[in-house]
Design a protein around this motif. Structure first.
Motif, PDB file in Angstrom:
ATOM      1  N   PRO A  71       2.067  -0.892   0.868  1.00 44.93           N
ATOM      2  CA  PRO A  71       2.776   0.256   1.444  1.00 44.93           C
ATOM      3  C   PRO A  71       2.297   0.456   2.885  1.00 44.93           C
ATOM      4  O   PRO A  71       1.152   0.143   3.216  1.00 44.93           O
ATOM      5  N   VAL A  72       3.178   0.988   3.733  1.00 48.57           N
ATOM      6  CA  VAL A  72       2.827   1.229   5.129  1.00 48.57           C
ATOM      7  C   VAL A  72       1.537   2.057   5.215  1.00 48.57           C
ATOM      8  O   VAL A  72       0.673   1.775   6.046  1.00 48.57           O
ATOM      9  N   LYS A  73       1.394   3.036   4.341  1.00 46.96           N
ATOM     10  CA  LYS A  73       0.197   3.898   4.375  1.00 46.96           C
ATOM     11  C   LYS A  73      -1.082   3.082   4.177  1.00 46.96           C
ATOM     12  O   LYS A  73      -2.058   3.252   4.909  1.00 46.96           O
ATOM     13  N   LYS A  74      -1.092   2.188   3.193  1.00 45.71           N
ATOM     14  CA  LYS A  74      -2.272   1.347   2.935  1.00 45.71           C
ATOM     15  C   LYS A  74      -2.516   0.380   4.102  1.00 45.71           C
ATOM     16  O   LYS A  74      -3.661   0.145   4.486  1.00 45.71           O
ATOM     17  N   LEU A  75      -1.452  -0.164   4.634  1.00 47.24           N
ATOM     18  CA  LEU A  75      -1.564  -1.060   5.787  1.00 47.24           C
ATOM     19  C   LEU A  75      -2.232  -0.318   6.940  1.00 47.24           C
ATOM     20  O   LEU A  75      -3.146  -0.830   7.587  1.00 47.24           O
ATOM     21  N   LEU A  81      -4.716   2.750  11.756  1.00 43.39           N
ATOM     22  CA  LEU A  81      -3.572   3.167  12.559  1.00 43.39           C
ATOM     23  C   LEU A  81      -2.746   4.176  11.779  1.00 43.39           C
ATOM     24  O   LEU A  81      -2.591   4.045  10.563  1.00 43.39           O
ATOM     25  N   ASP A  82      -2.184   5.166  12.481  1.00 45.00           N
ATOM     26  CA  ASP A  82      -1.293   6.111  11.819  1.00 45.00           C
ATOM     27  C   ASP A  82       0.109   5.503  11.737  1.00 45.00           C
ATOM     28  O   ASP A  82       0.419   4.520  12.413  1.00 45.00           O
ATOM     29  N   SER A  83       0.948   6.094  10.902  1.00 45.67           N
ATOM     30  CA  SER A  83       2.283   5.521  10.683  1.00 45.67           C
ATOM     31  C   SER A  83       3.135   5.561  11.947  1.00 45.67           C
ATOM     32  O   SER A  83       3.984   4.701  12.138  1.00 45.67           O
ATOM     33  N   GLY A  84       2.905   6.534  12.826  1.00 47.73           N
ATOM     34  CA  GLY A  84       3.649   6.598  14.079  1.00 47.73           C
ATOM     35  C   GLY A  84       3.386   5.409  14.985  1.00 47.73           C
ATOM     36  O   GLY A  84       4.250   4.995  15.751  1.00 47.73           O
ATOM     37  N   THR A  85       2.188   4.862  14.906  1.00 45.50           N
ATOM     38  CA  THR A  85       1.829   3.679  15.689  1.00 45.50           C
ATOM     39  C   THR A  85       2.237   2.407  14.951  1.00 45.50           C
ATOM     40  O   THR A  85       2.716   1.448  15.547  1.00 45.50           O
ATOM     41  N   LEU A  86       2.055   2.434  13.642  1.00 47.46           N
ATOM     42  CA  LEU A  86       2.288   1.237  12.832  1.00 47.46           C
ATOM     43  C   LEU A  86       3.778   0.932  12.626  1.00 47.46           C
ATOM     44  O   LEU A  86       4.183  -0.229  12.658  1.00 47.46           O
ATOM     45  N   SER A  87       4.585   1.951  12.424  1.00 52.88           N
ATOM     46  CA  SER A  87       6.008   1.730  12.118  1.00 52.88           C
ATOM     47  C   SER A  87       6.728   0.884  13.169  1.00 52.88           C
ATOM     48  O   SER A  87       7.452  -0.054  12.806  1.00 52.88           O
ATOM     49  N   PRO A  88       6.560   1.170  14.475  1.00 55.26           N
ATOM     50  CA  PRO A  88       7.229   0.300  15.460  1.00 55.26           C
ATOM     51  C   PRO A  88       6.741  -1.155  15.415  1.00 55.26           C
ATOM     52  O   PRO A  88       7.526  -2.076  15.631  1.00 55.26           O
ATOM     53  N   LEU A  89       5.455  -1.345  15.115  1.00 53.96           N
ATOM     54  CA  LEU A  89       4.926  -2.718  14.995  1.00 53.96           C
ATOM     55  C   LEU A  89       5.617  -3.456  13.857  1.00 53.96           C
ATOM     56  O   LEU A  89       6.035  -4.610  14.001  1.00 53.96           O
ATOM     57  N   GLU A  94       9.663  -7.158  11.583  1.00 56.20           N
ATOM     58  CA  GLU A  94      10.860  -7.330  10.750  1.00 56.20           C
ATOM     59  C   GLU A  94      11.990  -7.950  11.582  1.00 56.20           C
ATOM     60  O   GLU A  94      12.679  -8.867  11.122  1.00 56.20           O
ATOM     61  N   GLY A  95      12.141  -7.473  12.809  1.00 56.07           N
ATOM     62  CA  GLY A  95      13.152  -8.034  13.704  1.00 56.07           C
ATOM     63  C   GLY A  95      12.928  -9.509  13.996  1.00 56.07           C
ATOM     64  O   GLY A  95      13.883 -10.263  14.211  1.00 56.07           O
ATOM     65  N   ALA A  96      11.664  -9.915  13.986  1.00 56.57           N
ATOM     66  CA  ALA A  96      11.318 -11.329  14.220  1.00 56.57           C
ATOM     67  C   ALA A  96      11.445 -12.158  12.942  1.00 56.57           C
ATOM     68  O   ALA A  96      11.214 -13.370  12.962  1.00 56.57           O
ATOM     69  N   GLY A  97      11.773 -11.506  11.821  1.00 53.06           N
ATOM     70  CA  GLY A  97      11.957 -12.227  10.564  1.00 53.06           C
ATOM     71  C   GLY A  97      10.669 -12.548   9.826  1.00 53.06           C
ATOM     72  O   GLY A  97      10.661 -13.376   8.921  1.00 53.06           O
ATOM     73  N   LEU A  98       9.564 -11.879  10.191  1.00 49.95           N
ATOM     74  CA  LEU A  98       8.266 -12.193   9.576  1.00 49.95           C
ATOM     75  C   LEU A  98       7.923 -11.293   8.395  1.00 49.95           C
ATOM     76  O   LEU A  98       7.140 -11.684   7.531  1.00 49.95           O
ATOM     77  N   ARG A 101      10.817  -4.659   5.141  1.00 46.73           N
ATOM     78  CA  ARG A 101      10.442  -3.313   4.693  1.00 46.73           C
ATOM     79  C   ARG A 101      11.385  -2.904   3.575  1.00 46.73           C
ATOM     80  O   ARG A 101      12.590  -3.082   3.693  1.00 46.73           O
ATOM     81  N   GLU A 102      10.814  -2.343   2.513  1.00 45.26           N
ATOM     82  CA  GLU A 102      11.635  -1.902   1.382  1.00 45.26           C
ATOM     83  C   GLU A 102      11.111  -0.569   0.875  1.00 45.26           C
ATOM     84  O   GLU A 102       9.897  -0.394   0.733  1.00 45.26           O
ATOM     85  N   ARG A 103      12.021   0.346   0.587  1.00 49.79           N
ATOM     86  CA  ARG A 103      11.643   1.616  -0.025  1.00 49.79           C
ATOM     87  C   ARG A 103      11.131   1.337  -1.429  1.00 49.79           C
ATOM     88  O   ARG A 103      11.676   0.507  -2.147  1.00 49.79           O
ATOM     89  N   SER A 104      10.078   2.024  -1.814  1.00 50.60           N
ATOM     90  CA  SER A 104       9.525   1.866  -3.154  1.00 50.60           C
ATOM     91  C   SER A 104      10.504   2.415  -4.188  1.00 50.60           C
ATOM     92  O   SER A 104      11.102   3.477  -3.987  1.00 50.60           O
ATOM     93  N   ALA A 105      10.670   1.697  -5.276  1.00 56.30           N
ATOM     94  CA  ALA A 105      11.523   2.167  -6.368  1.00 56.30           C
ATOM     95  C   ALA A 105      10.875   3.362  -7.071  1.00 56.30           C
ATOM     96  O   ALA A 105      11.565   4.201  -7.647  1.00 56.30           O
ATOM     97  N   HIS A 106       9.542   3.441  -6.992  1.00 55.89           N
ATOM     98  CA  HIS A 106       8.799   4.509  -7.668  1.00 55.89           C
ATOM     99  C   HIS A 106       8.683   5.765  -6.827  1.00 55.89           C
ATOM    100  O   HIS A 106       8.562   6.861  -7.366  1.00 55.89           O
ATOM    101  N   ASP A 107       8.690   5.603  -5.495  1.00 57.90           N
ATOM    102  CA  ASP A 107       8.513   6.739  -4.602  1.00 57.90           C
ATOM    103  C   ASP A 107       9.328   6.493  -3.339  1.00 57.90           C
ATOM    104  O   ASP A 107       8.946   5.679  -2.502  1.00 57.90           O
ATOM    105  N   GLU A 108      10.439   7.189  -3.198  1.00 58.79           N
ATOM    106  CA  GLU A 108      11.348   7.008  -2.056  1.00 58.79           C
ATOM    107  C   GLU A 108      10.663   7.228  -0.710  1.00 58.79           C
ATOM    108  O   GLU A 108      11.110   6.721   0.306  1.00 58.79           O
ATOM    109  N   ARG A 109       9.580   8.007  -0.693  1.00 59.77           N
ATOM    110  CA  ARG A 109       8.878   8.277   0.571  1.00 59.77           C
ATOM    111  C   ARG A 109       8.035   7.089   1.019  1.00 59.77           C
ATOM    112  O   ARG A 109       7.662   6.987   2.178  1.00 59.77           O
ATOM    113  N   SER A 110       7.715   6.201   0.108  1.00 61.14           N
ATOM    114  CA  SER A 110       6.834   5.065   0.397  1.00 61.14           C
ATOM    115  C   SER A 110       7.645   3.827   0.786  1.00 61.14           C
ATOM    116  O   SER A 110       8.625   3.483   0.128  1.00 61.14           O
ATOM    117  N   VAL A 111       7.211   3.182   1.860  1.00 59.14           N
ATOM    118  CA  VAL A 111       7.856   1.949   2.317  1.00 59.14           C
ATOM    119  C   VAL A 111       6.876   0.801   2.126  1.00 59.14           C
ATOM    120  O   VAL A 111       5.740   0.847   2.607  1.00 59.14           O
TER     121      VAL A 111
END
Length: 170
Positions: A71-75, A81-89, A94-98, A101-111
């Motif tokens: 999850p982004v939070k664990k990463l 790094l906070d999610s505001g810094t990490l999300s653009p990275l 993702e844009g580079a195909g590496l 990102r997927e929403r968690s089936a268990h928790d919609e807030r978690s990516v």
């Protein structure tokens, strides 16, 4: 190639300075760490260009290669790094195909961040990075290990001090 030195660079053999000298730039450990960090970034910029990664993106990939899907939070916890810094990275990766990102089936807030096949394959090409960095430092493997251990201790001590200095503790 001659190494660049900064004016007033301290040597290991210097004796402690009188208190009046404590505010000199060359006496600040924070500046020494800052200068080393900038020097590392310069070397990494050149080495990572072949992989199409920036240094912060490389750190994200290192964690994913080591830990797998996260999850982004664990990463963010791994990278301090906070999610505001990490999300653009992560979006750029993702844009580079590496990564994907997927929403968690268990928790919609978690990516959840997952490596793509291309992202996993990049690991093989990245194996040369640590060797090139070690060569750039001029340090032996044992020296690098000792320095990393000391820096880890320093980080832990500073984390503790920051908590103690926080306004809610006063």
């Amino acid at each position: 190639m001659a190494r660049k030195s900064y004016p007033g660079t301290m040597t290991a053999t210097q004796t402690p300075a009188p208190e009046a000298d404590w505010l000199r730039l060359d006496r600040q450990i924070c500046f020494s760490l800052h200068a080393a960090s900038r020097a590392f970034n310069s070397v990494y910029r050149v080495i990572l260009k072949d992989l199409g990664l920036t240094y912060p993106q490389y750190l994200v990939m290192l964690v994913l290669w080591e830990q797998g899907d996260l999850p982004v939070k664990k990463l963010g916890e791994h990278l301090r790094l906070d999610s505001g810094t990490l999300s653009p990275l992560v979006k750029r990766l993702e844009g580079a195909g590496l990564v994907r990102r997927e929403r968690s089936a268990h928790d919609e807030r978690s990516v959840q961040v997952r490596l793509t096949g291309e992202g996993a394959a990049l690991r093989e090409r990245a194996l040369q990075v640590p060797r090139r960095i070690m060569a750039a430092t001029g340090f032996e493997l044992t020296e690098i290990g000792e320095l990393r251990e000391r820096l880890d201790r320093l980080t832990a001590a500073l984390d503790t001090a920051a908590l103690e200095e926080a306004p809610e503790h006063h």
